[in-house]
Design an enzyme around this catalytic site. Structure first.
Site, PDB file in Angstrom:
ATOM      1  N   SER A  33      15.770  -6.665  14.102  1.00 46.94           N
ATOM      2  CA  SER A  33      16.927  -6.482  13.370  1.00 46.94           C
ATOM      3  C   SER A  33      18.305  -7.195  13.873  1.00 46.94           C
ATOM      4  O   SER A  33      18.083  -7.256  15.207  1.00 46.94           O
ATOM      5  CB  SER A  33      17.154  -4.951  12.861  1.00 46.94           C
ATOM      6  OG  SER A  33      18.503  -4.989  12.573  1.00 46.94           O
ATOM      7  N   HIS A  84      -3.923   9.563  -2.485  1.00 48.91           N
ATOM      8  CA  HIS A  84      -2.531   9.895  -3.084  1.00 48.91           C
ATOM      9  C   HIS A  84      -1.701  10.078  -1.737  1.00 48.91           C
ATOM     10  O   HIS A  84      -0.705  10.635  -1.680  1.00 48.91           O
ATOM     11  CB  HIS A  84      -2.476  11.505  -3.534  1.00 48.91           C
ATOM     12  CG  HIS A  84      -3.546  11.567  -4.596  1.00 48.91           C
ATOM     13  ND1 HIS A  84      -3.442  11.357  -5.892  1.00 48.91           N
ATOM     14  CD2 HIS A  84      -4.947  12.105  -4.363  1.00 48.91           C
ATOM     15  CE1 HIS A  84      -4.598  11.414  -6.517  1.00 48.91           C
ATOM     16  NE2 HIS A  84      -5.346  12.233  -5.714  1.00 48.91           N
TER      17      HIS A  84
END
Ligand code: ARG
Length: 498
Positions: A287, A168
């Site tokens: 970026s 999880h």
């Protein structure tokens, strides 16, 4: 000579002949939907396959006395010339089969039209797709084998690198990078099995089925199958031209592979986010605005390819659903889904393998994180259970300690034991055992059940992985050698005519 069966809408192949035998074809090829009908551009993928299929068919026709040796020789010479000129030099046509036949007739004259004796484009195209796809499947399996090899090397190099394991996405139990890598190695081994299974059912020859109803000519289907490197012939002619389940199976195997790789890619993206791993510059991007950024883009794209693959499988199944027997032109749209999927997934497999092979694991960050979130709790509960406490009660003790204190140590565990079991912790386990259970490295070392992360268990798994990798690698090489041998046999046969 008997005419080719003309049933079932095989219109463009139907009888009518003129001096060169193409008048009827011209009547049907000039309309506004001409481009819509044509698969010629996309058929570049099966250009070489079609030439091989033509050659094997012509050799067989000559051996069976259906076409004279001289004519066979002329056709085979023409096919060589057509091959040299390349797909782009083909005359116009509804598809590569028609264009190559036209090019043969252009060179040989009307006798070139004997090439299409005792076959139809329906068995021809099915044979071409299988012929080409099997190569692609071997390439995909090879790329997958290499990804598997990269994971085995990671496991070897990071045998004892402790890391947090998650369920999880919550810290669950400490494990090792090797154990993580081997978890994907096993999954990918099964993906290879699926690709190989798809290969086995792909590598069967439909040739000689003709339009779907067989042929009155005394052809030798085993011979063309052998010359083309197929492992056998398809039993039923109607099935042979209609069946595309081999595409479904292959595409499904690729979609499954892509899905497995998407999980691997997601793990690496997450681990990069946490600083557990650094993807090599060659697999990262920056970026355009944020100068400090290093992004694991290649793995994000690997993750996305699973979407493309699922779409490919979906497109294929939707195209095939509800098609009646036997051949329908919808089938012309089936191959594209498979080709796009196999190209996209094979590329993603190579990138995933390279990204894993070149990534750096940050041992310290991994070790620090491995003990976070009381991830050794299960080990403490196991120690209590091994001392005779029913596991459910041991679970309650440790849960109590975890709840009471953010940090769990001997003291808090002792307090919880007194509360739940009405006795001090040392009544069950000595302090040393508890401390060991709380330590991530000791915790990993204790879990040496088969398939577990302890160094010994991992060594066994690496040995198995290496063995099976070598076996699978040999099996792939054998299949490729069979195809190469058949190609050489065909080439040698052709040379006896030209
Ligand atoms: N281009 C066709 C395909 O890809 C070849 C078979 C054409 N057969 C026919 N009956 N029109 O399926």
């Amino acid at each position: 000579m008997p005419e080719e069966p003309t049933v079932n809408g095989d219109g463009a192949d139907d009888g009518d002949t003129s001096s060169d035998g193409v008048v009827r074809r011209e009547r049907f090829s000039g309309g506004p939907a001409r481009g819509f009908l044509s698969s010629l551009a996309a058929d570049e993928r099966i250009f070489a396959a079609d030439l091989a299929v033509d050659r094997a068919h012509v050799v067989m026709l000559e051996e069976r006395g259906i076409v004279e040796a001289e004519t066979a020789g002329e056709i085979l010479v023409a096919l060589d010339q057509i091959e040299d000129a390349g797909h782009d030099a083909l005359p116009d046509g509804e598809d590569v089969h028609e264009a190559i036949e036209t090019a043969v007739i252009d060179r040989v004259g009307p006798d070139g039209g004997r090439m299409h004796t005792a076959r139809s484009r329906n068995d021809e195209v099915a044979t071409c797709i299988r012929y080409r796809l099997r190569e692609d499947l071997l390439d995909a399996a090879q790329a997958t084998l290499e990804a598997r090899g990269a994971l085995i090397e990671t496991a070897e190099a990071e045998r004892e690198t402790i890391m947090p394991g998650f369920t999880h996405l919550q810290p669950a139990q400490p494990t090792t990078v090797a154990h993580w890598a081997l978890s994907y190695e096993r999954a990918i081994a099964r993906e290879i099995e699926r690709l190989v299974a798809a290969y086995a059912r792909t590598n069967q020859s439909p040739l000689g089925a003709a339009a779907f109803a067989g042929t009155p000519f005394e052809i030798d289907r085993e011979r063309t199958a052998e010359l083309l490197g197929f492992d056998g012939t398809m039993d039923n002619a109607m099935d042979a031209v209609s069946a595309r389940d081999f595409l479904v199976e292959s595409t499904a195997a690729l979609a499954s592979l892509a899905t497995t790789l998407s999980g691997l890619a997601e793990d690496v993206v997450l681990y990069a986010n946490k600083g557990y791993i650094e993807v090599d510059d060659s697999y990262a991007s920056t970026s355009s605005i944020m100068p400090q950024k290093k992004n694991p883009d290649t793995l994000e794209l690997v993750r996305a390819r699973a979407g493309d693959a699922a779409a490919g499988l979906n497109g294929l199944l939707s195209t095939l659903k509800g098609l009646p027997r036997a051949y329908n032109r919808d089938l012309q749209r089936a191959g594209g889904h498979a080709w796009r999927t196999i190209d996209g997934v094979s590329e993603a497999t190579e990138v995933a393998a390279g990204a894993v092979a070149t990534a750096e694991w940050n041992e310290k960050a991994l070790a620090d994180a491995a003990g976070e979130g009381f991830s050794t709790a299960t080990g403490v509960a196991d120690a209590l259970a091994m001392a005779g406490v029913p596991f459910r009660m041991a679970h309650e003790v440790v849960a109590g300690a975890a709840e009471a204190a953010g940090e769990t140590d001997f003291q808090t565990l002792d307090a919880a034991t007194r509360k739940v079991l009405d006795a001090p912790l040392t009544e069950y386990v000595d302090r040393e055992t508890v401390e060991a259970a709380l330590d991530p490295t000791e915790s990993v070392a204790s879990r040496d059940s088969p398939g577990g992360p302890a160094p010994g268990a991992v060594a066994d798994q690496i040995a198995t992985a290496r063995d099976e990798h070598a076996t699978d690698s040999d099996a792939l090489a054998d299949r490729r050698a069979n195809l190469d041998a058949a190609a050489q046999t065909l080439q040698a046969e052709v040379e006896t005519y030209v």
